[in-house]
Design a protein around this motif. Structure first.
Motif, PDB file in Angstrom:
ATOM      1  N   GLU A 215      -9.250  -2.978 -10.889  1.00 53.17           N
ATOM      2  CA  GLU A 215      -8.605  -4.157  -9.876  1.00 53.17           C
ATOM      3  C   GLU A 215      -8.692  -3.833  -8.156  1.00 53.17           C
ATOM      4  OE1 GLU A 215      -4.978  -3.374 -10.698  1.00 53.17           O
ATOM      5  OE2 GLU A 215      -5.018  -3.175 -12.518  1.00 53.17           O
ATOM      6  N   ILE A 216      -9.486  -1.992  -7.824  1.00 53.53           N
ATOM      7  CA  ILE A 216      -9.305  -2.970  -6.235  1.00 53.53           C
ATOM      8  C   ILE A 216     -11.284  -2.773  -5.911  1.00 53.53           C
ATOM      9  CG2 ILE A 216     -10.001  -1.531  -3.805  1.00 53.53           C
ATOM     10  CD1 ILE A 216      -8.107   0.359  -4.943  1.00 53.53           C
ATOM     11  N   GLU A 217     -11.533  -2.858  -6.727  1.00 54.78           N
ATOM     12  CA  GLU A 217     -13.459  -3.271  -6.745  1.00 54.78           C
ATOM     13  C   GLU A 217     -13.385  -5.184  -7.359  1.00 54.78           C
ATOM     14  OE1 GLU A 217     -15.787   0.687  -8.938  1.00 54.78           O
ATOM     15  OE2 GLU A 217     -15.121  -1.017 -10.319  1.00 54.78           O
ATOM     16  N   ALA A 218     -12.594  -5.444  -8.286  1.00 55.46           N
ATOM     17  CA  ALA A 218     -12.628  -6.796  -8.523  1.00 55.46           C
ATOM     18  C   ALA A 218     -12.344  -7.175  -7.451  1.00 55.46           C
ATOM     19  CB  ALA A 218     -11.786  -7.062  -9.516  1.00 55.46           C
ATOM     20  N   ARG A 219     -10.923  -6.949  -6.834  1.00 55.89           N
ATOM     21  CA  ARG A 219     -10.439  -7.462  -5.572  1.00 55.89           C
ATOM     22  C   ARG A 219     -12.098  -7.674  -4.709  1.00 55.89           C
ATOM     23  NH1 ARG A 219      -5.566  -5.164  -6.693  1.00 55.89           N
ATOM     24  NH2 ARG A 219      -5.495  -3.467  -5.137  1.00 55.89           N
ATOM     25  N   HIS A 220     -12.137  -6.933  -4.327  1.00 61.35           N
ATOM     26  CA  HIS A 220     -13.844  -7.552  -3.247  1.00 61.35           C
ATOM     27  C   HIS A 220     -14.922  -7.806  -3.735  1.00 61.35           C
ATOM     28  CE1 HIS A 220     -11.839  -4.931  -0.106  1.00 61.35           C
ATOM     29  NE2 HIS A 220     -11.147  -4.691  -1.332  1.00 61.35           N
ATOM     30  N   GLY A 221     -15.017  -8.090  -5.007  1.00 63.56           N
ATOM     31  CA  GLY A 221     -15.807  -9.083  -5.891  1.00 63.56           C
ATOM     32  C   GLY A 221     -17.150  -8.343  -6.265  1.00 63.56           C
ATOM     33  N   ARG A 222     -16.405  -7.488  -6.697  1.00 68.50           N
ATOM     34  CA  ARG A 222     -17.281  -6.189  -7.867  1.00 68.50           C
ATOM     35  C   ARG A 222     -17.432  -6.862  -8.876  1.00 68.50           C
ATOM     36  NH1 ARG A 222     -18.697  -0.558  -9.491  1.00 68.50           N
ATOM     37  NH2 ARG A 222     -20.261  -1.306 -11.397  1.00 68.50           N
ATOM     38  N   VAL A 223     -19.353  -7.556  -9.473  1.00 63.55           N
ATOM     39  CA  VAL A 223     -19.525  -7.874 -10.271  1.00 63.55           C
ATOM     40  C   VAL A 223     -20.365  -6.574 -10.980  1.00 63.55           C
ATOM     41  CG1 VAL A 223     -20.626  -9.310 -12.157  1.00 63.55           C
ATOM     42  CG2 VAL A 223     -19.308 -10.240  -9.263  1.00 63.55           C
ATOM     43  N   ARG A 224     -19.415  -6.907 -12.954  1.00 61.75           N
ATOM     44  CA  ARG A 224     -20.874  -5.860 -13.169  1.00 61.75           C
ATOM     45  C   ARG A 224     -21.639  -6.358 -14.692  1.00 61.75           C
ATOM     46  NH1 ARG A 224     -17.914  -0.237 -13.311  1.00 61.75           N
ATOM     47  NH2 ARG A 224     -15.965  -0.478 -12.475  1.00 61.75           N
ATOM     48  N   ALA A 225     -22.901  -7.295 -13.706  1.00 71.63           N
ATOM     49  CA  ALA A 225     -23.525  -7.493 -14.569  1.00 71.63           C
ATOM     50  C   ALA A 225     -25.242  -7.296 -14.964  1.00 71.63           C
ATOM     51  CB  ALA A 225     -24.580  -9.068 -13.611  1.00 71.63           C
ATOM     52  N   GLU A 226     -24.943  -5.406 -14.348  1.00 72.09           N
ATOM     53  CA  GLU A 226     -26.201  -4.763 -14.591  1.00 72.09           C
ATOM     54  C   GLU A 226     -26.073  -2.994 -14.221  1.00 72.09           C
ATOM     55  OE1 GLU A 226     -29.981  -3.881 -12.527  1.00 72.09           O
ATOM     56  OE2 GLU A 226     -29.033  -5.852 -11.216  1.00 72.09           O
ATOM     57  N   ARG A 227     -26.756  -2.591 -15.140  1.00 68.88           N
ATOM     58  CA  ARG A 227     -25.979  -0.945 -14.687  1.00 68.88           C
ATOM     59  C   ARG A 227     -26.923  -0.418 -13.917  1.00 68.88           C
ATOM     60  NH1 ARG A 227     -28.385   4.960 -17.525  1.00 68.88           N
ATOM     61  NH2 ARG A 227     -26.337   5.971 -17.644  1.00 68.88           N
TER      62      ARG A 227
END
Length: 173
Positions: free
Chosen positions: A95-107
């Motif tokens: 959740e913290i990562e997502a609030r800071h714009g983390r996108v899990r597009a590639e490993r």
């Protein structure tokens, strides 16, 4: 003053499991993001004694190895105590990562923020959802060096003293 305190009674520290979390960012305002993430770790429920190491810079690691063409990472480590279950803590970190714009597009892709549980007490787990300790922690000087700065006696469960692991990596780790 209470009689118990007068007799030298020292209250026990709150219960909780010692946890080590790696913080990293190589996109955007890396310093600001790591500072904000540290503040959010301090605000987690049932969590206290959050300490964060001074950040260090490192080359980006991709599936094929180090990538000098990618933006450099700013890395740190936080130690804390928590009563959150490992899966609940992991969800909070996501959740913290997502609030800071983390996108899990590639490993192992570039990211605004990466938070990894490195160790959760002495727990050893091969669960694919959360492997503990972190499966590559012993190979990463950008995790071991800041951790050692916070705790000179640190040990990675199942792998040994952090100082010895870092020494084995040498300067190229």
């Amino acid at each position: 003053m209470s009689r118990r305190l007068a007799q030298g009674f020292v209250p026990e520290p709150p219960p909780g499991t010692p946890v080590v979390i790696a913080l990293g960012a190589n996109l955007g305002d890396r310093d600001g993001t790591l500072d904000a993430a540290a503040a959010e770790l301090r605000a987690l429920p049932l969590t206290d004694r959050v300490r964060v190491a001074e950040p260090i810079s490192s080359i980006a690691i991709k599936p094929d190895g180090p990538d000098a063409a990618a933006p450099r990472y700013l890395n740190s480590v936080a130690t804390l105590r928590t009563r959150l279950a490992p899966s609940v803590l992991l969800a909070a970190l996501h959740e913290i990562e997502a609030r800071h714009g983390r996108v899990r597009a590639e490993r192992w892709g570039d990211r605004t923020l990466d938070l990894d549980i490195i160790a959760y007490g002495a727990v050893l787990s091969a669960d694919p959802a959360l492997t503990l300790p972190h499966p590559r922690a012993a190979e990463r000087s950008f995790v071991l060096a800041p951790w050692l700065a916070l705790d000179p006696d640190a040990e990675l469960p199942g792998a040994g003293p952090v100082r010895a692991l870092l020494d084995r990596l040498g300067e190229d780790g």
